[in-house]
Each structure stands twice: as structure tokens, then as C-alpha cells.
Design a protein around this motif. Structure first.
Motif, PDB file in Angstrom:
ATOM      1  N   TYR A 274       8.516  17.264  28.391  1.00 12.26           N
ATOM      2  CA  TYR A 274       7.424  18.237  28.354  1.00 12.26           C
ATOM      3  C   TYR A 274       6.347  17.933  29.384  1.00 12.26           C
ATOM      4  O   TYR A 274       5.697  18.845  29.895  1.00 12.26           O
ATOM      5  N   ARG A 275       6.149  16.667  29.700  1.00  9.37           N
ATOM      6  CA  ARG A 275       5.200  16.328  30.772  1.00  9.37           C
ATOM      7  C   ARG A 275       5.677  16.931  32.089  1.00  9.37           C
ATOM      8  O   ARG A 275       4.884  17.446  32.863  1.00  9.37           O
ATOM      9  N   PHE A 276       6.984  16.876  32.332  1.00  8.26           N
ATOM     10  CA  PHE A 276       7.547  17.437  33.572  1.00  8.26           C
ATOM     11  C   PHE A 276       7.346  18.948  33.634  1.00  8.26           C
ATOM     12  O   PHE A 276       7.159  19.514  34.702  1.00  8.26           O
ATOM     13  N   ARG A 277       7.376  19.609  32.488  1.00  3.61           N
ATOM     14  CA  ARG A 277       7.220  21.068  32.429  1.00  3.61           C
ATOM     15  C   ARG A 277       5.764  21.511  32.506  1.00  3.61           C
ATOM     16  O   ARG A 277       5.489  22.701  32.656  1.00  3.61           O
TER      17      ARG A 277
ATOM     18  N   PHE B 133      -6.390  20.795  38.892  1.00  2.00           N
ATOM     19  CA  PHE B 133      -5.309  21.433  38.136  1.00  2.00           C
ATOM     20  C   PHE B 133      -5.236  22.955  38.253  1.00  2.00           C
ATOM     21  O   PHE B 133      -4.313  23.559  37.738  1.00  2.00           O
ATOM     22  N   GLY B 134      -6.197  23.593  38.874  1.00  5.23           N
ATOM     23  CA  GLY B 134      -6.200  25.059  38.970  1.00  5.23           C
ATOM     24  C   GLY B 134      -5.343  25.581  40.099  1.00  5.23           C
ATOM     25  O   GLY B 134      -4.789  24.809  40.873  1.00  5.23           O
ATOM     26  N   PRO B 135      -5.167  26.847  40.201  1.00  2.00           N
ATOM     27  CA  PRO B 135      -5.836  27.865  39.392  1.00  2.00           C
ATOM     28  C   PRO B 135      -5.263  27.994  37.974  1.00  2.00           C
ATOM     29  O   PRO B 135      -5.946  28.437  37.062  1.00  2.00           O
ATOM     30  N   ILE B 136      -4.008  27.575  37.789  1.00  2.00           N
ATOM     31  CA  ILE B 136      -3.353  27.723  36.486  1.00  2.00           C
ATOM     32  C   ILE B 136      -2.602  26.435  36.163  1.00  2.00           C
ATOM     33  O   ILE B 136      -1.945  25.851  37.024  1.00  2.00           O
ATOM     34  N   PHE B 137      -2.681  26.028  34.904  1.00  2.00           N
ATOM     35  CA  PHE B 137      -2.053  24.791  34.431  1.00  2.00           C
ATOM     36  C   PHE B 137      -1.225  25.152  33.196  1.00  2.00           C
ATOM     37  O   PHE B 137      -1.767  25.596  32.188  1.00  2.00           O
ATOM     38  N   VAL B 138       0.102  24.979  33.265  1.00  3.47           N
ATOM     39  CA  VAL B 138       0.962  25.203  32.097  1.00  3.47           C
ATOM     40  C   VAL B 138       0.745  24.014  31.167  1.00  3.47           C
ATOM     41  O   VAL B 138       1.068  22.878  31.523  1.00  3.47           O
ATOM     42  N   LEU B 139       0.180  24.285  29.991  1.00  6.20           N
ATOM     43  CA  LEU B 139      -0.245  23.193  29.131  1.00  6.20           C
ATOM     44  C   LEU B 139       0.302  23.336  27.714  1.00  6.20           C
ATOM     45  O   LEU B 139       0.141  24.369  27.075  1.00  6.20           O
ATOM     46  N   TYR B 140       0.928  22.280  27.264  1.00  9.71           N
ATOM     47  CA  TYR B 140       1.467  22.203  25.909  1.00  9.71           C
ATOM     48  C   TYR B 140       0.388  21.631  24.982  1.00  9.71           C
ATOM     49  O   TYR B 140      -0.433  20.820  25.424  1.00  9.71           O
ATOM     50  N   PRO B 141       0.426  21.977  23.692  1.00  8.60           N
ATOM     51  CA  PRO B 141      -0.559  21.448  22.743  1.00  8.60           C
ATOM     52  C   PRO B 141      -0.185  20.027  22.301  1.00  8.60           C
ATOM     53  O   PRO B 141       0.308  19.805  21.197  1.00  8.60           O
ATOM     54  N   PHE B 142      -0.425  19.063  23.174  1.00  2.43           N
ATOM     55  CA  PHE B 142       0.024  17.687  22.944  1.00  2.43           C
ATOM     56  C   PHE B 142      -0.559  17.059  21.680  1.00  2.43           C
ATOM     57  O   PHE B 142       0.162  16.426  20.911  1.00  2.43           O
ATOM     58  N   ASP B 143      -1.860  17.197  21.450  1.00  7.68           N
ATOM     59  CA  ASP B 143      -2.462  16.576  20.266  1.00  7.68           C
ATOM     60  C   ASP B 143      -2.004  17.263  18.983  1.00  7.68           C
ATOM     61  O   ASP B 143      -1.850  16.611  17.950  1.00  7.68           O
ATOM     62  N   GLU B 144      -1.787  18.557  19.042  1.00  6.86           N
ATOM     63  CA  GLU B 144      -1.344  19.322  17.875  1.00  6.86           C
ATOM     64  C   GLU B 144       0.087  18.957  17.487  1.00  6.86           C
ATOM     65  O   GLU B 144       0.453  18.975  16.322  1.00  6.86           O
ATOM     66  N   ASN B 145       0.893  18.621  18.498  1.00  2.71           N
ATOM     67  CA  ASN B 145       2.291  18.273  18.252  1.00  2.71           C
ATOM     68  C   ASN B 145       2.663  17.063  19.121  1.00  2.71           C
ATOM     69  O   ASN B 145       3.174  17.223  20.233  1.00  2.71           O
ATOM     70  N   PRO B 146       2.410  15.839  18.643  1.00  2.00           N
ATOM     71  CA  PRO B 146       2.669  14.628  19.423  1.00  2.00           C
ATOM     72  C   PRO B 146       4.124  14.477  19.883  1.00  2.00           C
ATOM     73  O   PRO B 146       4.396  13.750  20.839  1.00  2.00           O
ATOM     74  N   ASP B 147       5.072  15.163  19.238  1.00  2.00           N
ATOM     75  CA  ASP B 147       6.466  15.104  19.675  1.00  2.00           C
ATOM     76  C   ASP B 147       6.635  15.672  21.083  1.00  2.00           C
ATOM     77  O   ASP B 147       7.634  15.393  21.754  1.00  2.00           O
ATOM     78  N   LEU B 148       5.674  16.466  21.519  1.00  2.00           N
ATOM     79  CA  LEU B 148       5.752  17.050  22.864  1.00  2.00           C
ATOM     80  C   LEU B 148       5.335  16.072  23.960  1.00  2.00           C
ATOM     81  O   LEU B 148       5.558  16.332  25.138  1.00  2.00           O
ATOM     82  N   LEU B 149       4.720  14.977  23.563  1.00  2.14           N
ATOM     83  CA  LEU B 149       4.222  14.023  24.549  1.00  2.14           C
ATOM     84  C   LEU B 149       5.332  13.076  24.975  1.00  2.14           C
ATOM     85  O   LEU B 149       5.382  11.902  24.616  1.00  2.14           O
ATOM     86  N   ASN B 150       6.267  13.644  25.753  1.00  6.05           N
ATOM     87  CA  ASN B 150       7.371  12.849  26.288  1.00  6.05           C
ATOM     88  C   ASN B 150       7.675  13.336  27.702  1.00  6.05           C
ATOM     89  O   ASN B 150       7.089  14.314  28.179  1.00  6.05           O
ATOM     90  N   GLU B 151       8.573  12.640  28.358  1.00  4.69           N
ATOM     91  CA  GLU B 151       8.903  12.929  29.757  1.00  4.69           C
ATOM     92  C   GLU B 151       9.315  14.385  29.987  1.00  4.69           C
ATOM     93  O   GLU B 151       8.917  15.010  30.966  1.00  4.69           O
TER      94      GLU B 151
ATOM     95  N   PHE C 239       6.283  22.300  44.404  1.00  8.09           N
ATOM     96  CA  PHE C 239       6.960  21.681  43.269  1.00  8.09           C
ATOM     97  C   PHE C 239       7.428  22.786  42.329  1.00  8.09           C
ATOM     98  O   PHE C 239       6.698  23.744  42.070  1.00  8.09           O
ATOM     99  N   VAL C 240       8.653  22.659  41.801  1.00  3.46           N
ATOM    100  CA  VAL C 240       9.196  23.653  40.867  1.00  3.46           C
ATOM    101  C   VAL C 240       9.744  22.933  39.636  1.00  3.46           C
ATOM    102  O   VAL C 240      10.471  21.949  39.760  1.00  3.46           O
ATOM    103  N   ALA C 241       9.387  23.454  38.467  1.00  2.00           N
ATOM    104  CA  ALA C 241       9.913  22.910  37.202  1.00  2.00           C
ATOM    105  C   ALA C 241      10.595  24.025  36.430  1.00  2.00           C
ATOM    106  O   ALA C 241      10.143  25.173  36.447  1.00  2.00           O
ATOM    107  N   ASP C 242      11.673  23.679  35.765  1.00  2.00           N
ATOM    108  CA  ASP C 242      12.364  24.612  34.871  1.00  2.00           C
ATOM    109  C   ASP C 242      11.729  24.517  33.494  1.00  2.00           C
ATOM    110  O   ASP C 242      11.671  23.434  32.905  1.00  2.00           O
TER     111      ASP C 242
END
Length: 168
Positions: free
Chosen positions: A154-157, A134-152, A104-107
Motif C-alpha cells: 500500500y505504501r507503493f500505491r 506531495f501536491g498537487p494530488i496525493f493518493v492516500l490510504y487511511p493508514f491510522d484507521e486501518n494499520p493493516d494497510l501500512l505495508n510495502e 513514476f507509475v504505480a498500479d
């Protein structure tokens, strides 16, 4: 007098080599878990940058306590900031092609890593994340810190089981 001139000549020749070596990445001592390719200036294996866990941890561990769409409850994720990895490899592009073990590849725009505290999580709740979790590495956004990121978008990324990143 001649000896001091020779010493100065040797120093003038060796000092630039030492500075050049200081700008290179060390070789991984353990198994490489991440390969970074593309538009980068710092490499350690040919024209690629390979990282083991110790090298990723040496970039500095950052903690995000957050809920995610893929896990139950609050989790504490830890890993280096994405922007610190970009700096370590001298990333020159504006887009990342993040590839998972299953191909799987995401931009992911580099601007995301510069404007948000996106981490390359290697631990969850104090334990290194295995591939099945989810390992070895998981690209993770700070969803709780910035709820605006919790959308399709950023989830895809938010790629998990990351194996490589190509800078374009």
C-alpha cells in the motif's frame, strides 16, 4: 392542436439532448491538475476527463487524519474519495495506472478504492499541497484507521505528485 403537437415534437427531440448533456463532465474553469484516461464513459476533453481543483472539490471533500511514512506526526489530509472520482468518470476497468509528475507509475487496483476510504488528497492541514510537498494530488490510504494497510504494497500505491490516472 397543431401547435401543441409541434411543441410535443420539439420537447421529444430536446429532452434526450438535455439528458445527454447532464451526463457529461463540465469543462475545467481553472488549470487542469488531473487527467483521467482509458476505460471511462464520462469525458470533457476528447476521450479524456480533465479536472481542476474546483471540480475535484465538488466531488465532496473527505478528511483523513493519519500518520504516514513520509511525514512527521499526525496530518489532516482532505480530498475527494477515490471511488467518487471513479463514479464521476464512469470507470469501467479494474486497475488504475497512477502517474506522478516525475513519470513514476504505480498500479492501483480499483478494488482498493471501493473497499477503503482512499482519498485524492489536495490539502494537508488546511492548505493546498504544493508540488514540493506531495501536491498537487496525493493518493492516500487511511493508514491510522486501518494499520493493516501500512505495508510495502500500500505504501507503493500511495503516489504523490499525481498528474494522471489511466483506467484499465
Amino acid at each position: 392542436m397543431l401547435t401543441s403537437r409541434i411543441a410535443l415534437l420539439v420537447l421529444a427531440w430536446v429532452l434526450p439532448l438535455r439528458l445527454l448533456w447532464a451526463d457529461t463532465l463540465p469543462m475545467p474553469e481553472g488549470q487542469a491538475v488531473l487527467k483521467v484516461t482509458g476505460k471511462i464513459t464520462q469525458t470533457n476533453v476528447g476521450d479524456e476527463a480533465h479536472f481542476d481543483y474546483a471540480m475535484l472539490e465538488a466531488l465532496g471533500m473527505h478528511v483523513i487524519e493519519t500518520h504516514t511514512p513520509w511525514t512527521e506526526g499526525m496530518s489532516r489530509f482532505a480530498g475527494p474519495l477515490g471511488r467518487d472520482l471513479l463514479d464521476a468518470v464512469g470507470a469501467q476497468g479494474d486497475l488504475l495506472k497512477v502517474k506522478a509528475l516525475n513519470e513514476f507509475v504505480a498500479d492501483v487496483p480499483i478494488a482498493d478504492l471501493r473497499s477503503h476510504d482512499v482519498i485524492l488528497a489536495v490539502e494537508r492541514d488546511g492548505e493546498r499541497m504544493p508540488v514540493r510537498d506531495f501536491g498537487p494530488i496525493f493518493v492516500l490510504y487511511p493508514f491510522d484507521e486501518n494499520p493493516d494497510l501500512l505495508n510495502e504494497t500500500y505504501r507503493f500505491r500511495s503516489v504523490w505528485q499525481v498528474s494522471s490516472i489511466r483506467v484499465e
